[in-house]
Every structure is written in structure tokens, then in C-alpha cells.
Write a protein that holds these residues in place. Structure first.
Motif, PDB file in Angstrom:
ATOM      1  N   GLY A 122      78.186 -28.663 -13.476  1.00  0.00           N
ATOM      2  CA  GLY A 122      77.995 -27.828 -12.299  1.00  0.00           C
ATOM      3  C   GLY A 122      76.885 -27.463 -12.021  1.00  0.00           C
ATOM      4  N   ASN A 123      76.784 -27.059 -10.708  1.00  0.00           N
ATOM      5  CA  ASN A 123      75.416 -26.633  -9.917  1.00  0.00           C
ATOM      6  C   ASN A 123      75.331 -25.385 -10.024  1.00  0.00           C
ATOM      7  N   ALA A 124      74.034 -24.818  -9.548  1.00  0.00           N
ATOM      8  CA  ALA A 124      73.667 -23.435  -9.975  1.00  0.00           C
ATOM      9  C   ALA A 124      74.659 -22.418  -9.372  1.00  0.00           C
ATOM     10  N   LEU A 125      75.401 -22.713  -8.110  1.00  0.00           N
ATOM     11  CA  LEU A 125      76.195 -21.724  -7.513  1.00  0.00           C
ATOM     12  C   LEU A 125      77.703 -21.712  -8.310  1.00  0.00           C
ATOM     13  N   ASP A 126      78.020 -22.952  -9.133  1.00  0.00           N
ATOM     14  CA  ASP A 126      79.160 -22.924  -9.911  1.00  0.00           C
ATOM     15  C   ASP A 126      78.987 -21.812 -11.151  1.00  0.00           C
ATOM     16  N   ARG A 127      77.731 -21.478 -11.501  1.00  0.00           N
ATOM     17  CA  ARG A 127      77.567 -20.618 -12.546  1.00  0.00           C
ATOM     18  C   ARG A 127      77.864 -19.085 -12.237  1.00  0.00           C
ATOM     19  N   LEU A 128      78.042 -18.891 -11.060  1.00  0.00           N
ATOM     20  CA  LEU A 128      78.359 -17.523 -10.705  1.00  0.00           C
ATOM     21  C   LEU A 128      79.976 -17.346 -10.635  1.00  0.00           C
ATOM     22  N   LYS A 129      80.636 -18.161 -11.126  1.00  0.00           N
ATOM     23  CA  LYS A 129      82.016 -17.799 -10.939  1.00  0.00           C
ATOM     24  C   LYS A 129      82.709 -16.694 -11.507  1.00  0.00           C
ATOM     25  N   TYR A 130      82.085 -16.353 -12.653  1.00  0.00           N
ATOM     26  CA  TYR A 130      82.675 -15.005 -13.290  1.00  0.00           C
ATOM     27  C   TYR A 130      81.807 -13.896 -13.268  1.00  0.00           C
ATOM     28  N   SER A 131      80.826 -13.774 -12.251  1.00  0.00           N
ATOM     29  CA  SER A 131      80.051 -12.778 -11.969  1.00  0.00           C
ATOM     30  C   SER A 131      80.775 -11.658 -11.185  1.00  0.00           C
ATOM     31  N   PRO A 132      80.490 -10.357 -11.406  1.00  0.00           N
ATOM     32  CA  PRO A 132      81.280  -9.253 -10.335  1.00  0.00           C
ATOM     33  C   PRO A 132      80.858  -9.437  -9.124  1.00  0.00           C
ATOM     34  N   GLY A 133      82.074  -9.274  -8.461  1.00  0.00           N
ATOM     35  CA  GLY A 133      81.843  -9.277  -6.910  1.00  0.00           C
ATOM     36  C   GLY A 133      81.989 -10.708  -5.968  1.00  0.00           C
ATOM     37  N   LEU A 134      81.897 -11.763  -6.992  1.00  0.00           N
ATOM     38  CA  LEU A 134      81.806 -13.183  -6.366  1.00  0.00           C
ATOM     39  C   LEU A 134      82.942 -14.104  -6.593  1.00  0.00           C
ATOM     40  N   VAL A 160      80.912 -26.406  -1.620  1.00  0.00           N
ATOM     41  CA  VAL A 160      81.251 -25.170  -2.384  1.00  0.00           C
ATOM     42  C   VAL A 160      81.179 -24.106  -1.393  1.00  0.00           C
ATOM     43  N   ASP A 161      82.212 -22.950  -1.635  1.00  0.00           N
ATOM     44  CA  ASP A 161      82.223 -21.820  -0.853  1.00  0.00           C
ATOM     45  C   ASP A 161      82.214 -20.559  -1.883  1.00  0.00           C
ATOM     46  N   TYR A 162      81.852 -19.580  -1.251  1.00  0.00           N
ATOM     47  CA  TYR A 162      81.998 -18.140  -2.077  1.00  0.00           C
ATOM     48  C   TYR A 162      82.105 -17.112  -1.072  1.00  0.00           C
ATOM     49  N   THR A 163      82.517 -16.025  -1.549  1.00  0.00           N
ATOM     50  CA  THR A 163      82.539 -14.728  -0.813  1.00  0.00           C
ATOM     51  C   THR A 163      81.815 -13.693  -1.980  1.00  0.00           C
ATOM     52  N   MET A 164      81.530 -12.681  -1.308  1.00  0.00           N
ATOM     53  CA  MET A 164      80.608 -11.688  -2.272  1.00  0.00           C
ATOM     54  C   MET A 164      81.321 -10.330  -1.593  1.00  0.00           C
ATOM     55  N   ARG A 165      81.924  -9.428  -2.322  1.00  0.00           N
ATOM     56  CA  ARG A 165      82.446  -8.114  -1.556  1.00  0.00           C
ATOM     57  C   ARG A 165      83.026  -8.285  -0.171  1.00  0.00           C
ATOM     58  N   GLY A 166      83.834  -9.441  -0.031  1.00  0.00           N
ATOM     59  CA  GLY A 166      84.316  -9.725   1.183  1.00  0.00           C
ATOM     60  C   GLY A 166      83.433 -10.240   2.044  1.00  0.00           C
ATOM     61  N   MET A 167      82.278 -10.528   1.865  1.00  0.00           N
ATOM     62  CA  MET A 167      81.269 -11.285   2.860  1.00  0.00           C
ATOM     63  C   MET A 167      81.311 -12.761   2.475  1.00  0.00           C
ATOM     64  N   SER A 168      81.161 -13.509   3.563  1.00  0.00           N
ATOM     65  CA  SER A 168      81.470 -14.987   3.275  1.00  0.00           C
ATOM     66  C   SER A 168      79.834 -15.484   2.861  1.00  0.00           C
ATOM     67  N   SER A 169      79.848 -16.724   2.366  1.00  0.00           N
ATOM     68  CA  SER A 169      78.270 -17.282   2.102  1.00  0.00           C
ATOM     69  C   SER A 169      77.306 -17.279   2.985  1.00  0.00           C
ATOM     70  N   ASP A 170      77.918 -17.604   4.539  1.00  0.00           N
ATOM     71  CA  ASP A 170      76.926 -17.732   5.478  1.00  0.00           C
ATOM     72  C   ASP A 170      76.496 -15.846   5.821  1.00  0.00           C
ATOM     73  N   GLN A 171      76.994 -15.008   5.205  1.00  0.00           N
ATOM     74  CA  GLN A 171      76.558 -13.715   5.302  1.00  0.00           C
ATOM     75  C   GLN A 171      75.481 -13.292   4.160  1.00  0.00           C
ATOM     76  N   ILE A 172      75.263 -14.106   3.217  1.00  0.00           N
ATOM     77  CA  ILE A 172      74.756 -13.747   2.078  1.00  0.00           C
ATOM     78  C   ILE A 172      73.493 -14.512   1.803  1.00  0.00           C
TER      79      ILE A 172
END
Length: 748
Positions: free
Chosen positions: A70-82, A95-107
Motif C-alpha cells: 500500500g501507499n502512504a495514504l493507505d496507512r491512514l485507514k485506522y487513524s482517528p477521524g479518517l 484512493v479517496d478519504y474523508t476526515m471529520r466529514g470533509m472530503s480529500s479535496d478539502q484537506i
């Protein structure tokens, strides 16, 4: 266990405040960490000192995860908020992700001080983050953009990737990974060791895999290097270069109805050619390709001007060249295709073509920072960041060969096989050139009022200009537009240590997201769109014991002028102001040690998102007020039990993702899911003379082969009919089947 001195705490606070512009050494100095035996939670959690929500993924944790390639972003799959989702386990695909309801293009996403989000629409692509094997750590500030962060599109938090420092001794590291779907990754890194203050490493990797769903393959080659010079007077220079070249096949998204009827393997691009009524090639997996290459260069020069005064200069450069075709059918072009009189198409007969959305980006920038330790109570940070991004976005029509392959996969200007009109002019479905000068200046004071209470106050001013040159295409007439955006971005935080084990903190930060470059080219009121602004509040508590760590954070994120892409009554794209949104919730993180070499880690996030205004599509208002943000599950839970006795390790991890919606009116709901991953490894015995260490690792993802939809790839305004407006169909990314991987690695 971790021990802190007053200077260690000082370094931790300053590192947390300025991760984007420091050298790699500074970015990893988050305090004095003394590890004896196994670390808490297998390295998934370290004690943070900054007065804001922050999480760090260590090298140990990255190595022990089940997704070995996996890449660096895959390593965040267990982190709080993500909530992180990838198309597959190769580390190469979407790859796509949200953090506290915000999408990846807001982070905001940065790597060694270089902004990685697309300069136009802030999208994030996995090919930009380099080889995970070369990273030392990944840090996350879940709600606050950094005062000195090099971002113009971050209204909700920041993620930073930190490249490992060169080793002091000559040696190397090799790793071979094999896995499901013909996955193969070969990685090698050579360390030169230190000589007269210079130390370097150079690495190469080749990765390839077959798509797990549908036909097609993925390929990537990466070259990376890191050169560091450290002088005895405290001055240092650091050059980091990363290059990637990929050639991928895309995955198709599916609707909920298609998933319910045909399961996860339905509706990918066809394995055999399909033709339209005129006998022309229409759909085929060989057309849905994603070639791309990118280069990042970061140079950091740290000058210790005086004992209490340091200057850091960091020029950087990003270059990207590539594109993707992910349409459902080949594009048709004929004598009557031009709606705007830009081309003479009398030389053409109607036919189908491969038409990639091609982007070339040139992105030089520099960050300058002065750090002044005025006295024992005050430390001042003054800085300036400037970047001038240029982006060319085109859509050439490229001929298709008899075997279904495009004449040329690369759609860069001047490429072969591109269609020209009767006057020799290349026909473009889109032809835009955007220049985005951006700058930020900031001043921040850290005040150690007592040995237990630290206050931080700062103010940044950010100014961004969008200059758009629509050169004319089949869809638009030539036009030039420009718009400027300026905002003041204050921040304040307070940290209080009740005792050596307990810390309380409060953080208030204002974040800004400049409108995407689409506003220069869309119709309607897009051009007058205001920046998306957010106020982030955090109140938190941390506990550090000998064998346990806990953290709890309450957050409240209130943002206005939410930017949404939609269509008007004529069906043309426009960017609209969707009003206010409130995100509030709780993050919990807990890790520790158990008897008999066991460890545990847990994180839980509750996020309640609420849209405060109705919005519109095709000129008709739809009821979005009071509804949740799409792609924002309310509940995320991660539980991990690990074992490590120095000879063998294993981890079993369960992840629960709650239900989410695929549309803004909350008409279509996707149920929650629980997945399990398993990883294990053996530390192989070595003679230490040539091979210093060797490890055999095994990983199994989606252990019980759960079928599920990960996230909405195309969010729509409404899935059902409202006020006479027919519903649109959301399309979703598909969760991967159970996969296996194994790797053998050695350090020399």
C-alpha cells in the motif's frame, strides 16, 4: 516509554507548528522518544504535545499493516477521524478519504513541504506520494490547517508525509512483495553512509498488478533520492527528489442498483470490444487508461544565524504530465461537432476516438521561515510562502487502432494520432490554461507562560489569484478571466499540563479554501463564488502512562460558502455556493501494552454533519437543509490486537464504517460494514556481518471476503425526485475482494 525535557517539549511544540517547512529531521523530532521493548499499540499512537488534535503513524506501524504494497495514504485507514478507501491493494490505483466529514479535496496534503493536492481542483492521486518504504512517518492534524502550510485549498485539516533521513552507515534495504492478482513489487534502496557531513540514499521500485475487477493492468516505476549535509555549526542542507511514471487501467464505478443485482464484479469496462450502431468502437477496457508521470524536488537550507535565531529556506518544484479517460464510451467527432465555430471540421467523417482529459502542471514555490527564540518565555515564527502554479488542461481526440488500443496513450500537445481540422489545428474538447500565483505571510508567537501552560497565537494573510485563459474548444469560445482572493487567518491554542501524565488543550483556527479553477470556465454565477471558510474548534485531553495512552477530542467545525459543482437549467456545469455546514463530534484514541507481549490499539470517531441550507440543480431548489453531507459516516471504529516478542509479530484489526449517503438530499443510503485484516511476520535470524536484519511478512485484507461499496465516486444533488426535479444516479467505488500478500525484506 517516552521521556521529556523542557527543550524536548519546546521542540515538539515548534515541530507541530511548522511541519511543512522544516527539514526531515525537524519534522520527526516530536519530542524525545525512548523505546524499550515493544511500543504502545504497535506504533499506531505516539504521545503528542501540540495544542491541537494530531496523530502520528510511525514507521513500525506502517510495516506491520496487512496491505504490504500500500501507499502512504493507505496507512491512514485506522487513524482517528479518517475514512480511507482504495480501489485495490496495489497502492497504484485510485484512493479517496474523508476526515471529520470533509472530503480529500478539502484537506491539505504535503510531502516534505511540497503541496501535493492538485493546484486546480485539489484532488489527491496515489501516484504523487512516492514509495511508502522511504517514509519515516505520517502526521495528521484532523481539523486545523497549519499556519505555515503551503495550501490554498485546505478548509479542513492537513496530512503531512515525512521522508526518512539518510543513514549514517553504508548499507542498503531490499524488499520483494508478491500478492493476489499478480501483484509484484520490487524495491531497493542504497545508503552511502556519512562522509564529511554528507549522507545520501537512492532508491528504485517497480510495481505491477492485474486489476482484481475487470480486465487491465497497473504499472509503476519510481526513482527517489535524499541527500543531506549537516555542518557542525548547526547549518544543514537537504535535497529530496522523487519521480514516478505509471501506466494504469481504470476501474469503473457502479450504481447501488447494479451492485444489488450483480454484486461487486458488475459493470466494469468490457473485456471485449463493443460497437455502436455505425459499427464504430464504443466501449472497451483498453480505452480506459491513466498514464501519468510526475517529479517533485524539495531543497531545504537551514542556517543557524545565532544561537537563538534560525533561518530556513525551502524552494521546491512540482511537475506533472498525464491524464485519464474514464468515460463510458469513446467520444464521437464529426463535421458537425463544433458548437462554437473554433474549427473547420470539413475534413472529417464521423468516427469514435480516445479523448483523455490531459493535464500538465508546472509548480515552483518557496517557503522562507525565521525562527527567533526571544527569551525563555517567547519564541517567534515569521514566514513567507510563494508559489506560481501553471496548469494546461486539454482534451485531444486520438485515433483508435484496429486492436482497440489508442494510437498514443499520452495526450500531451504534439502527440501522435491527434485529430486536426482542415487548417491543421488540433481539435480539443477542452483547452484551458490557468496560472495561480499564491502567497502567504504569517507571524506566530509561542508563549511559555509557566512550566505547565503554553499559549500560541498567530495570524496569517493569504492572497491567491486565479488567471484563466480559455483558448477555445468544441465546448467553449475563447475568453480570459481572473479573480483574486485574500483572507486573514488567525489561530489560537492553549495547552496545560495538569501533571506529567495529563494534558488539556484548546485550539481555534480559521481555514481557507480558494475556489477551484473551474469557476473561471463554468457558466452562471461560478465566477463570483467566495472562498470556503471554516472555523475549527477543538477541546482535548491526553493521558500518558507507562503502559497506556489515551486521547479524547471534541471538535466543532463550522464552514460557510461550501463549494459544490452542479448543473444549471441548460445542463451546463456551474459551481454554486451551497451555504453553511456544521460538523461536530468526538474522537477517541487508546493504545497500550498487555502481558505476554500483547499490545492493543483502538480509535473511535463520531461525526455529525449538517447542511444548513437548501441548494439547487437545473434551477430547481431541492431540500438539503438539515441533511447529512454525502460520504460522511457518523461512526468509525478501529480495534487492533497485536503481538510482538522480538521473534514473531501478528496483528488482527477490525474496522467498522457506518452508513453514509450518496446524495445531498439523503435519498440513497449505503449500509455500514465491518472488515477484518490480518498481518504477521517473522524476524529471521541473520549473522549480522552482511545482513543486519531480515523479515518475512504476510498480510490478508478483507479476511472474511465482505462485499461492500466504499464511497460515492459521483455525488449527486438528489437521487429521488424533488419539486418536479428527477433524481440522478450516484455511482460508487467498490470494495476489493479478499487479498493476500507476502514480502521478504532485508537490511544490509
Amino acid at each position: 516509554m517516552r521521556a521529556f525535557t523542557r527543550s524536548g517539549v519546546y521542540l515538539a511544540v515548534m515541530s507541530a507548528l511548522s511541519p511543512g517547512v522544516a527539514l526531515a529531521a525537524d519534522e520527526t523530532d516530536v519530542g524525545t522518544i525512548n523505546v524499550q521493548g515493544q511500543s504502545l499499540g504497535g506504533g499506531m499512537m505516539v504521545q503528542e504535545e501540540s495544542a491541537k488534535a494530531r496523530s502520528t503513524i510511525t514507521k513500525e506501524a506502517m510495516k506491520k499493516q496487512a496491505n504490504i504494497a500500500g501507499n502512504a495514504l493507505d496507512r491512514l485507514k485506522y487513524s482517528p477521524g479518517l475514512n480511507v478507501n482504495s480501489n485495490d491493494s496495489s497502492g497504484l490505483s485510485g484512493v479517496d478519504y474523508t476526515m471529520r466529514g470533509m472530503s480529500s479535496d478539502q484537506i491539505g496534503l504535503s510531502m516534505d513541504g511540497i503541496p501535493i493536492n492538485d493546484s486546480g481542483n485539489y484532488a489527491v492521486y496515489p501516484n504523487l506520494v512516492g514509495d511508502e518504504e522511504n517514509l519515516q512517518e505520517i502526521f495528521i492534524t484532523q481539523g486545523s490547517s497549519e499556519a505555515d502550510g503551503p495550501h490554498i485549498g485546505s478548509s479542513g485539516g492537513n496530512i503531512g508525509l515525512v521522508t526518512k533521513r539518510p543513514a549514517k552507515e553504508f548499507g542498503g534495504f531490499v524488499k520483494q512483495t508478491l500478492g493476489s492478482n499478480n501483484l509484484s513489487k520490487t524495491f531497493a534502496r542504497l545508503e552511502t553512509g556519512e562522509y564529511n557531513g554528507f549522507s545520501n540514499w537512492l532508491s528504485y521500485s517497480h510495481t505491477e498488478a492485474k486489476k482484481w475487477r475487470g480486465e487491465g493492468r497497473l504499472y509503476s516505476n519510481k526513482f527517489e533520492m535524499n541527500s543531506l549535509y549537516e555542518a557542525e555549526n548547526g547549518n544543514s542542507s537537504n535535497l529530496i527528489v522523487k519521480y514516478n511514471r505509471q501506466l494504469n487501467s481504470n476501474y469503473n464505478s457502479i450504481s447501488k442498483a447494479q451492485f444489488d443485482q450483480g454484486g461487486r464484479y458488475s459493470n466494469d469496462y468490457p473485456a471485449t470490444p463493443q460497437y455502436n450502431s455505425s459499427g464504430q468502437l464504443s466501449r472497451y477496457y483498453k480505452l480506459n487508461r491513466n498514464p501519468f508521470e510526475n517529479l517533485t524536488v524539495s531543497f531545504s537550507q537551514k542556517l543557524q544565524l545565532r544561537d537563538n535565531l534560525a533561518l530556513t529556506l525551502q524552494p521546491y518544484y512540482y511537475w506533472g504530465n498525464g491524464g485519464s479517460f474514464s468515460g463510458q464510451s469513446a467520444n464521437t467527432l464529426g463535421p458537425t461537432s463544433d458548437r462554437n465555430g473554433q474549427y473547420d471540421l470539413s475534413n472529417l467523417t464521423s468516427n469514435t476516438y480516445y479523448r483523455p482529459s490531459w493535464t500538465q502542471t508546472w509548480r515552483p514555490g518557496i517557503t522562507t521561515k525565521l525562527k527567533w527564540d526571544i527569551n525563555e518565555a517567547h519564541s517567534l515564527d515569521i514566514g513567507y510562502w510563494y508559489e506560481r502554479a501553471r496548469q494546461s488542461q486539454t482534451q485531444p481526440f486520438i485515433a483508435i487502432k484496429g486492436d482497440g488500443n489508442p494510437v498514443d496513450l499520452w495526450g500531451e500537445p504534439g502527440g501522435s494520432g491527434q485529430v486536426t481540422d482542415a487548417n491543421g489545428k488540433t481539435v480539443q474538447g477542452r483547452n484551458q490554461y490557468t496560472v495561480t500565483p499564491a502567497q502567504k505571510v504569517w507571524l506566530q508567537d509561542t508563549w511559555y507562560t509557566t512550566s505547565d501552560l503554553t499559549l500560541v497565537g498567530g495570524l496569517a494573510w493569504q492572497h491567491v489569484e486565479r488567471r484563466g485563459n480559455n483558448k477555445g474548444s468544441l465546448e467553449a469560445a475563447p475568453e480570459k478571466r481572473s479573480k483574486t482572493y485574500s483572507e486573514l487567518l488567525p489561530n489560537f491554542s492553549a495547552s496545560y499540563k495538569l501533571n506529567p501524565e495529563n494534558q488539556l488543550f484548546y485550539n481555534l483556527t480559521r481555514n481557507m479554501r480558494t475556489p477551484q479553477n473551474y469557476v473561471l470556465y463554468n457558466v452562471g454565477d461560478s465566477f463570483s463564488l467566495e472562498p470556503e471558510m471554516s472555523w475549527n474548534h477543538e477541546l482535548g485531553w491526553r493521558f500518558q502512562g507507562e503502559d497506556m495512552m489515551l486521547s479524547a477530542t471534541l471538535f466543532y467545525l463550522n464552514y460557510t460558502h461550501r463549494q459544490v459543482s452542479t448543473t444549471n437549467a441548460d445542463g451546463d456545469y456551474e459551481m454554486i455556493d451551497a451555504g453553511k455546514v456544521q460538523n461536530r463530534g468526538l474522537e477517541l484514541e487508546w493504545s497500550g501494552l498487555l502481558p505476554y507481549n500483547f499490545n492493543y490499539y483502538a480509535s473511535y470517531t463520531y461525526t455529525d454533519t449538517e447542511q444548513k441550507n437548501n441548494t439547487s440543480r437545473s434551477g430547481i431548489e431541492v431540500p438539503t437543509s438539515g441533511k447529512q453531507i454525502p460520504n460522511a459516516p457518523k461512526n468509525l471504529l478501529n480495534l487492533s490486537l497485536g503481538y510482538d516478542d522480538g521473534l514473531f509479530y501478528s496483528n488482527i484489526t477490525g474496522k467498522y464504517v457506518g452508513a453514509f449517503y450518496g446524495d445531498m438530499t439523503n435519498d440513497q443510503k449505503i449500509g455500514g460494514r465491518t472488515l477484518f485484516d490480518l498481518s504477521a511476520g517473522v524476524y529471521l535470524p541473520v549473522d549480522k556481518k552482511i545482513v543486519k536484519s531480515a523479515t518475512l511478512r504476510v498480510g490478508v485484507e478483507n479476511l472474511f471476503d465482505k462485499e461492500y461499496l466504499t464511497s460515492a465516486r459521483t455525488v449527486v444533488t438528489n437521487a429521488d425526485e424533488h419539486n418536479g426535479l428527477r433524481g440522478a444516479t450516484p455511482y460508487y467505488n467498490v470494495g476489493e475482494e479478499r487479498t493476500f500478500s507476502v514480502s521478504l525484506e532485508a537490511t544490509f
